[in-house]
Design a protein around this motif. Structure first.
Motif, short mmCIF file in Angstrom:
data_model
loop_
_atom_site.label_atom_id
_atom_site.label_comp_id
_atom_site.label_asym_id
_atom_site.label_seq_id
_atom_site.Cartn_x
_atom_site.Cartn_y
_atom_site.Cartn_z
N GLN A 42 -93.49 18.74 37.02
CA GLN A 42 -92.81 19.58 36.03
C GLN A 42 -91.37 19.84 36.45
O GLN A 42 -91.02 19.69 37.62
N LYS A 43 -90.54 20.22 35.47
CA LYS A 43 -89.13 20.47 35.77
C LYS A 43 -88.99 21.81 36.49
O LYS A 43 -89.33 22.85 35.91
N SER A 44 -88.49 21.77 37.73
CA SER A 44 -88.31 23.02 38.49
C SER A 44 -87.15 22.85 39.45
O SER A 44 -86.59 21.77 39.58
N ALA A 45 -86.83 23.94 40.14
CA ALA A 45 -85.80 23.88 41.19
C ALA A 45 -86.46 24.20 42.53
O ALA A 45 -85.84 24.79 43.41
N GLY A 46 -87.73 23.82 42.68
CA GLY A 46 -88.45 24.20 43.89
C GLY A 46 -88.70 25.70 43.85
O GLY A 46 -88.83 26.28 42.77
N CYS A 47 -88.74 26.33 45.02
CA CYS A 47 -88.98 27.78 45.04
C CYS A 47 -87.75 28.52 44.50
O CYS A 47 -86.62 28.20 44.84
N ILE A 48 -88.00 29.49 43.66
CA ILE A 48 -86.92 30.28 43.05
C ILE A 48 -86.40 31.33 44.03
O ILE A 48 -85.20 31.56 44.14
N PHE A 49 -87.32 31.98 44.76
CA PHE A 49 -86.92 33.04 45.69
C PHE A 49 -87.11 32.57 47.13
O PHE A 49 -88.00 31.76 47.42
N LYS A 50 -86.30 33.13 48.03
CA LYS A 50 -86.56 32.94 49.45
C LYS A 50 -87.78 33.79 49.80
O LYS A 50 -88.03 34.81 49.16
N ASN A 51 -88.49 33.39 50.82
CA ASN A 51 -89.56 34.26 51.29
C ASN A 51 -88.95 35.44 52.04
O ASN A 51 -88.03 35.26 52.83
#
Ligand code: EPU
Length: 301
Positions: A220-229
């Protein structure tokens, strides 16, 4: 933003190809982004001169790498984008050193090095994007980060307007963060990698690929993780615990596979994605008292 014919002609003299009215949604893994002119810098040596010209002509600009960790505003954008065309493979190996162009594909670089019996980067295999982008944010996965392997970086430094070479030890590499200035442009990197038989590296790569496939929405179209952990925590787990998988704003949706991946299920706008990010951040703040920090870079207009 459209640049004038006069500047287009000057740029051409520097070997820069200008593509007018490009939709950045085609250049980002999220499939989101408005329209502007794109400048393809075919020769690294011309970067300082091109930057100088854009400054003299008052043309705002931003450098786009692989486009895999960026959320770009909608509509006509008030800046042009600069881009180094992808290098294939863009890697040269000499002993335990790999000399890599910033525009090389990260996964391609890991595979190329593996074929030359150089390992240590197995965890990075499925991370999408360019080597320059990985370097700038110290990309990492499955216990591997690019930073510790860096020995030298050749870059355009915005502060001096020159191409300089930094030693690895002079650069700070933290979790998804480095000491490079936001306007610095990565050009080349020298990595030092441990010798390892190809077969062994391949086995490691397979393990990482399987883990990734089983937990992340790769198709799916994403930017990987959106938030840092957050320190000691997992953004994905918190968002999941709040029951937010599948939560959407328009076509922007929290992945039902990994809750820290926000996907574009169709024609999501930047505004949709930003609203979703804000809503989720607010829910996590209220429930856990933790303020999640963006990993994705937002380019507003
Ligand atoms: N989890 C859930 N629900 C979810 C997602 C995760 O309960 O929807 C749980 C998992 O079961 C696991 C824990 O949260 O117990 C951590 O999950 P995971 O192993 O997927 O790692 P992560 O911390 O969510 C980080 C990186 C990823 C990287 C993986 C693997 C960040 C923000 N993310 O994810 O990097 O691929 O580890 O090393 O650091 C990225 O940076 O874009 C990225 C995808």
């Amino acid at each position: 933003m459209r640049i004038s014919d006069k500047v287009v002609a000057q740029l051409k003299d520097l070997g820069v190809e200008v593509r007018q009215g490009v939709s950045l949604s085609d250049l980002t893994s999220l499939g989101i982004g408005g329209t502007t002119d794109e400048l393809l810098l075919r020769r690294y040596e011309t970067v300082p001169e091109v930057m100088r010209m854009l400054k003299d002509e008052n043309i705002p600009h931003r450098f786009l790498g692989g486009g895999t960790n960026v959320l770009i505003a909608d509509g006509e954008l008030p800046w042009v984008v600069l881009h180094l065309p992808a290098a294939h493979p863009g890697v040269r190996v000499d002993g335990n050193a790999a000399y890599v162009d910033a525009s090389a594909d990260l996964g391609g670089m890991v595979t190329f090095c593996a074929k030359n019996n150089l390992g240590g980067m197995e965890g990075l295999i499925g991370v999408p994007g360019s080597v320059g982008g990985a370097l700038r944010m110290n990309a990492g996965a499955y216990g591997t980060q690019i930073g510790p392997h860096v020995r030298e970086v050749e870059l355009y430094r915005a502060a001096t307007g020159k191409v300089e070479t930094l030693r690895g030890g002079d650069i700070r590499f933290d979790y998804r963060h480095t000491s490079f200035a936001p306007e610095d442009v990565m050009l080349r990197v020298k990595l030092e990698l441990p010798s390892k038989p190809f077969k062994e590296i391949l086995a490691g790569i397979k393990v990482c690929n399987e883990k990734r496939r089983s937990s992340q929405p790769l198709n799916q179209k994403s930017a990987g993780c959106i938030f840092k952990n957050p320190p000691g925590g997992s953004a994905g787990r918190m968002i999941d615990e709040l029951g937010l998988k599948g939560h959407r704003v328009g076509d922007a949706m929290v992945s039902d596979r990994h809750a820290n991946f926000f996907v574009n299920t169709g024609h999501a706008s930047c505004a949709d994605m930003l609203k979703l990010i804000d809503e989720v951040r607010e829910r996590v703040r209220t429930a856990y008292g933790i303020e999640l920090e963006n990993e994705v870079i937002v380019w507003r207009n």
